[in-house]
Design a protein around this motif. Structure first.
Motif, PDB file in Angstrom:
ATOM      1  N   GLY A 100       0.797  -1.228   0.000  1.00  0.00           N
ATOM      2  CA  GLY A 100       0.000   0.000   0.000  1.00  0.00           C
ATOM      3  C   GLY A 100       0.822   1.268   0.000  1.00  0.00           C
ATOM      4  O   GLY A 100       0.328   2.334   0.386  1.00  0.00           O
ATOM      5  N   LYS A 101       2.059   1.175  -0.478  1.00  0.00           N
ATOM      6  CA  LYS A 101       2.963   2.332  -0.466  1.00  0.00           C
ATOM      7  C   LYS A 101       2.429   3.494  -1.292  1.00  0.00           C
ATOM      8  O   LYS A 101       2.486   4.655  -0.858  1.00  0.00           O
ATOM      9  N   THR A 102       1.906   3.201  -2.487  1.00  0.00           N
ATOM     10  CA  THR A 102       1.414   4.285  -3.341  1.00  0.00           C
ATOM     11  C   THR A 102       0.167   4.926  -2.744  1.00  0.00           C
ATOM     12  O   THR A 102       0.002   6.154  -2.796  1.00  0.00           O
ATOM     13  N   PHE A 103      -0.704   4.138  -2.134  1.00  0.00           N
ATOM     14  CA  PHE A 103      -1.869   4.707  -1.448  1.00  0.00           C
ATOM     15  C   PHE A 103      -1.416   5.652  -0.342  1.00  0.00           C
ATOM     16  O   PHE A 103      -1.961   6.761  -0.190  1.00  0.00           O
ATOM     17  N   VAL A 104      -0.412   5.242   0.435  1.00  0.00           N
ATOM     18  CA  VAL A 104       0.097   6.100   1.508  1.00  0.00           C
ATOM     19  C   VAL A 104       0.702   7.371   0.918  1.00  0.00           C
ATOM     20  O   VAL A 104       0.484   8.474   1.434  1.00  0.00           O
ATOM     21  N   SER A 105       1.451   7.241  -0.174  1.00  0.00           N
ATOM     22  CA  SER A 105       2.070   8.413  -0.809  1.00  0.00           C
ATOM     23  C   SER A 105       1.016   9.412  -1.259  1.00  0.00           C
ATOM     24  O   SER A 105       1.126  10.622  -1.001  1.00  0.00           O
ATOM     25  N   ILE A 106      -0.014   8.921  -1.953  1.00  0.00           N
ATOM     26  CA  ILE A 106      -1.079   9.794  -2.453  1.00  0.00           C
ATOM     27  C   ILE A 106      -1.823  10.440  -1.282  1.00  0.00           C
ATOM     28  O   ILE A 106      -2.099  11.649  -1.291  1.00  0.00           O
ATOM     29  N   SER A 107      -2.146   9.637  -0.278  1.00  0.00           N
ATOM     30  CA  SER A 107      -2.895  10.157   0.872  1.00  0.00           C
ATOM     31  C   SER A 107      -2.066  11.159   1.664  1.00  0.00           C
ATOM     32  O   SER A 107      -2.600  12.149   2.188  1.00  0.00           O
ATOM     33  N   LEU A 108      -0.759  10.917   1.751  1.00  0.00           N
ATOM     34  CA  LEU A 108       0.118  11.861   2.446  1.00  0.00           C
ATOM     35  C   LEU A 108       0.162  13.189   1.699  1.00  0.00           C
ATOM     36  O   LEU A 108       0.055  14.267   2.311  1.00  0.00           O
ATOM     37  N   ALA A 109       0.305  13.135   0.368  1.00  0.00           N
ATOM     38  CA  ALA A 109       0.310  14.361  -0.434  1.00  0.00           C
ATOM     39  C   ALA A 109      -1.004  15.114  -0.269  1.00  0.00           C
ATOM     40  O   ALA A 109      -1.018  16.344  -0.107  1.00  0.00           O
ATOM     41  N   LEU A 166       3.883  15.605  -5.697  1.00  0.00           N
ATOM     42  CA  LEU A 166       3.999  14.153  -5.568  1.00  0.00           C
ATOM     43  C   LEU A 166       4.720  13.629  -6.798  1.00  0.00           C
ATOM     44  O   LEU A 166       4.256  13.817  -7.923  1.00  0.00           O
ATOM     45  N   VAL A 167       5.850  12.972  -6.584  1.00  0.00           N
ATOM     46  CA  VAL A 167       6.665  12.452  -7.687  1.00  0.00           C
ATOM     47  C   VAL A 167       6.532  10.937  -7.728  1.00  0.00           C
ATOM     48  O   VAL A 167       6.731  10.258  -6.709  1.00  0.00           O
ATOM     49  N   MET A 196      -9.593  10.616   0.462  1.00  0.00           N
ATOM     50  CA  MET A 196      -9.981  11.854   1.117  1.00  0.00           C
ATOM     51  C   MET A 196     -11.110  12.550   0.360  1.00  0.00           C
ATOM     52  O   MET A 196     -11.999  13.154   0.964  1.00  0.00           O
ATOM     53  N   SER A 197     -11.085  12.485  -0.977  1.00  0.00           N
ATOM     54  CA  SER A 197     -12.139  13.133  -1.766  1.00  0.00           C
ATOM     55  C   SER A 197     -13.449  12.362  -1.718  1.00  0.00           C
ATOM     56  O   SER A 197     -14.516  12.937  -1.928  1.00  0.00           O
ATOM     57  N   ASP A 245      -5.883   8.495   9.805  1.00  0.00           N
ATOM     58  CA  ASP A 245      -4.589   7.947  10.205  1.00  0.00           C
ATOM     59  C   ASP A 245      -3.446   8.597   9.423  1.00  0.00           C
ATOM     60  O   ASP A 245      -2.394   8.920  10.004  1.00  0.00           O
ATOM     61  N   VAL A 246      -3.630   8.782   8.110  1.00  0.00           N
ATOM     62  CA  VAL A 246      -2.565   9.392   7.314  1.00  0.00           C
ATOM     63  C   VAL A 246      -2.443  10.883   7.635  1.00  0.00           C
ATOM     64  O   VAL A 246      -1.343  11.439   7.598  1.00  0.00           O
ATOM     65  N   ILE A 247      -3.552  11.537   7.982  1.00  0.00           N
ATOM     66  CA  ILE A 247      -3.471  12.930   8.432  1.00  0.00           C
ATOM     67  C   ILE A 247      -2.567  13.021   9.657  1.00  0.00           C
ATOM     68  O   ILE A 247      -1.741  13.939   9.781  1.00  0.00           O
TER      69      ILE A 247
END
Length: 278
Positions: free
Chosen positions: A36-45, A57-58, A249-250, A260-262
């Motif tokens: 789930g790394k990409t999900f975390v990356s997107i959610s973090l951004a 986000l790169v 988030m949307s 959690d990611v927030i």
């Protein structure tokens, strides 16, 4: 091949104005895929953007990029076109949800299955990292979604970060490979701080146990204990969001993984103390 860093003269600039200092660069890593790394990356951004930060986000997975797929965007160009010399680095940036400074964030997409990116020579990866450093002047945070594992180009990009957020699940191979990533990172880029993000946890207690296992291994064999940035709970809404090609988030800003990611984002911004797990 070379990276052009100035915008074409026939296109008006759309990026935010340069900052006095470069952005905080956060690489998001994992020892293996499927955590789930990409999900975390997107959610973090997305979380950083919701906090009022300008975020880029790169997609740094140079062989199996999929940020654009998970977001449901169809970028006109990408990093492969930059490497080929067809476009400038700035021109490959695509806004999401209004873009940086307008409630959303910007994305620098990769190209899935592109051999041109997966097999980039060392000097080209160095130029890419330098180009990202220049582009970072326009943002508060740059989040780089790295490829899984400890392949050389992945580690070269990891070295460009200030912090490395390492995503781990309770799968034994995820924990073993995450330890390998941390070990290599400590030797390759000792100035980059590794932090742990436990993903897809069934309970808070289970997430804490997973963290304790990796923290003990690091303490025993590497002589330090990485901080815990947070635990993201398992939720079927994550899969639904990926299928819908939208940020969770949307779709549901109150969903537990979003909250959690927030909390992780607050740690990365220094607005909350990372859990020490002591």
């Amino acid at each position: 091949m070379s990276f052009a860093l100035r915008r074409s003269q026939d296109r008006p600039p759309v990026r935010p104005p340069p900052r006095v200092a470069p952005a905080s660069v956060i690489t998001v890593a994992s020892g293996k895929g499927g955590v789930g790394k990409t999900f975390v990356s997107i959610s973090l951004a997305s979380s950083l953007a919701q906090a009022g930060r300008r975020v880029l986000l790169v997609d740094g997975d140079l062989g199996l990029a999929n940020v654009d797929v998970q977001l449901g965007i169809a970028p006109e160009t990408d990093l492969a076109a930059v490497v080929a010399g067809w476009v400038e680095l700035e021109d490959a940036v695509t806004p999401v949800d209004g873009g940086a400074g307008h409630g959303g964030f910007d994305v620098l997409p990769g190209r899935s299955g592109s051999g041109a990116l997966a097999e980039l020579p060392t000097e080209e990866v160095a130029r890419l990292a330098a180009g990202l450093s220049a582009l970072a002047l326009q943002y508060d945070h740059v989040v780089i979604d790295l490829g899984a594992g400890i392949e050389a180009n992945c580690m070269r990009l990891a070295r460009s970060g200030d912090k490395a957020l390492i995503v781990i699940t309770d799968d034994p191979s995820s924990m073993t490979d995450a330890y390998a990533f941390i070990k290599v990172l400590r030797g390759y880029a000792p100035s980059v701080e590794p932090l742990i993000c436990i993903n897809q946890a069934d309970t808070r207690a289970a997430g804490q146990r997973t963290y304790e296992a990796i923290a003990r291994a690091c303490q025993t064999f590497l002589g330090f204990r990485p901080r815990l940035a947070g635990t993201v709970m398992r939720d079927p809404k994550v899969r639904d969001a990926i299928r819908c090609q939208k940020t969770l988030m949307s779709i549901d800003p109150q969903a537990q993984p979003v909250q959690d990611v927030i909390a992780v984002a607050q740690v990365m911004m220094g607005q909350a103390s990372a859990e020490l797990g002591n």
